[in-house]
Scaffold this motif. Structure first.
Motif, PDB file in Angstrom:
ATOM      1  N   LYS A  32       0.389   4.166   0.661  1.00 37.88           N
ATOM      2  CA  LYS A  32       0.151   5.115   1.747  1.00 37.88           C
ATOM      3  C   LYS A  32       0.945   4.760   3.003  1.00 37.88           C
ATOM      4  O   LYS A  32       1.157   5.617   3.860  1.00 37.88           O
ATOM      5  CB  LYS A  32      -1.335   5.164   2.079  1.00 37.88           C
ATOM      6  CG  LYS A  32      -2.212   5.710   0.951  1.00 37.88           C
ATOM      7  CD  LYS A  32      -3.672   5.705   1.343  1.00 37.88           C
ATOM      8  CE  LYS A  32      -4.549   6.229   0.213  1.00 37.88           C
ATOM      9  NZ  LYS A  32      -5.996   6.188   0.573  1.00 37.88           N
TER      10      LYS A  32
ATOM     11  N   GLY B 148       4.801   0.216   0.404  1.00 42.24           N
ATOM     12  CA  GLY B 148       4.417  -0.318  -0.897  1.00 42.24           C
ATOM     13  C   GLY B 148       5.050  -1.629  -1.277  1.00 42.24           C
ATOM     14  O   GLY B 148       4.723  -2.192  -2.318  1.00 42.24           O
TER      15      GLY B 148
ATOM     16  N   ALA C 227      -0.845   0.897   9.555  1.00 41.25           N
ATOM     17  CA  ALA C 227      -1.445  -0.057   8.627  1.00 41.25           C
ATOM     18  C   ALA C 227      -1.435  -1.435   9.267  1.00 41.25           C
ATOM     19  O   ALA C 227      -0.664  -1.709  10.200  1.00 41.25           O
ATOM     20  CB  ALA C 227      -0.687  -0.079   7.303  1.00 41.25           C
TER      21      ALA C 227
ATOM     22  N   ASP D 268       0.872  -1.175   0.000  1.00 37.16           N
ATOM     23  CA  ASP D 268       0.000   0.000   0.000  1.00 37.16           C
ATOM     24  C   ASP D 268       0.909   1.225   0.000  1.00 37.16           C
ATOM     25  O   ASP D 268       1.692   1.428   0.935  1.00 37.16           O
ATOM     26  CB  ASP D 268      -0.892  -0.013   1.239  1.00 37.16           C
ATOM     27  CG  ASP D 268      -1.811   1.206   1.334  1.00 37.16           C
ATOM     28  OD1 ASP D 268      -1.728   2.084   0.461  1.00 37.16           O
ATOM     29  OD2 ASP D 268      -2.593   1.276   2.290  1.00 37.16           O
TER      30      ASP D 268
END
Length: 292
Positions: free
Chosen positions: A39, A42, A247, A37
């Motif tokens: 944000k 990655g 996350a 992700d």
């Protein structure tokens, strides 16, 4: 994409970086591997080579010349060649070229061997020095990220980390991206460690394993699922999640090497915990991933 399977596992591996892309158990839709992700983080499971962590000012000096290299080295961003593939085993390879020698002045061959054995992914990083005269200086490590929690609706702060063997460990702290191994802290792992995002406010929790075999288990009690990463001979094992970009993933990272020390002078020959491989020699670095 490379697909591996046996009676218990189905696994996907990307030739770019020879990194794991998916881990599932047969008959289940549950994805154990973080899918990336932008944000928060990655990547998924990059290989760290020829350095682990960050160099001071992203550079080092060797034989009177200064080289520039970003965090964790270049292998994670290079495409590997598939040397051999079977239904449950694959061998990847990459080697030095003009591009790598601009950042790293050593000849090398790096093999990544993945094999499914029952409910485990067995991973072997094999480093070869093909040079005839020059010793090879390097570090290597793994950075697999796992979906945590694995249970829908469960919360990150319900997760537990356990290790084997239990006991107190030296925890290497970081000052920014650099290690301060002269001032370790004790971390009591006689009982499970309850995770939360703030635990990673200063980057990874780094266990000094000092060459001992070591196993770290991430456990999602809500669904009784989890992952165990078992290492062989590592110098350190890092446990990390993104912060402040929170996350639902946790990485368990076997390291044969570490980021530059806060007191590093930038000379490669002085770099902490660097490995030295004689011409014509080979070294293996192994770990395994088990899902439940």
């Amino acid at each position: 994409m490379i697909f591996l399977h046996n009676d218990q596992l189905q696994v996907e591996v990307n030739e770019l970086g020879a990194q794991l892309h998916s881990i599932k158990r047969q008959g289940s839709l549950l994805e154990y591997l973080w899918q990336g992700d932008s944000k928060s983080w990655g990547r998924q499971a990059p290989i760290l080579f020829p350095f682990v962590g960050r160099l001071k000012n992203d550079q080092y000096t060797f034989a009177g010349k200064t080289y520039h290299q970003t965090q964790h080295g270049f292998a994670r961003d290079r495409r590997f060649t598939v040397v051999k593939q079977e239904s449950d085993r694959v061998v990847f390879e990459q080697h030095d070229d003009a591009q790598t020698r601009a950042a790293y002045p050593f000849a090398f061959r790096l093999f990544v061997i993945m094999e499914l054995v029952d409910d485990r992914i067995m991973i072997d990083y094999r480093v070869e020095n093909p040079a005839t005269k020059q010793a090879m200086l390097y570090a290597i490590g793994a950075h697999p990220g796992f979906n945590m929690p694995l249970t829908a609706g469960a919360k990150f702060d319900q997760l537990q980390l356990t290790v084997q063997p239990v006991g107190e460990y030296s925890r290497i702290v970081l000052q920014g991206p650099y290690n301060d191994s002269n001032h370790p802290q004790l971390i009591d792992m006689n009982k499970p460690l309850r995770l939360n995002h703030e635990l990673f406010a200063h980057d990874a929790v780094i266990f000094k394993t000092a060459g001992s075999n070591f196993a770290a288990t991430l456990h999602d009690p809500a669904g009784k699922h989890g992952v165990t990463v078992t290492t062989r001979g590592t110098q350190y094992v890092g446990v990390w999640s993104a912060y402040p970009a929170k996350a639902n993933f946790v990485c368990v990272e076997p390291w044969w090497g570490i980021a530059d020390n806060v007191n590093a002078d930038g000379q490669l020959l002085h770099k902490q915990d660097l490995h030295r491989l004689a011409p014509g020699q080979t070294a293996d670095y192994r770990f395994s991933i088990r899902t439940f």
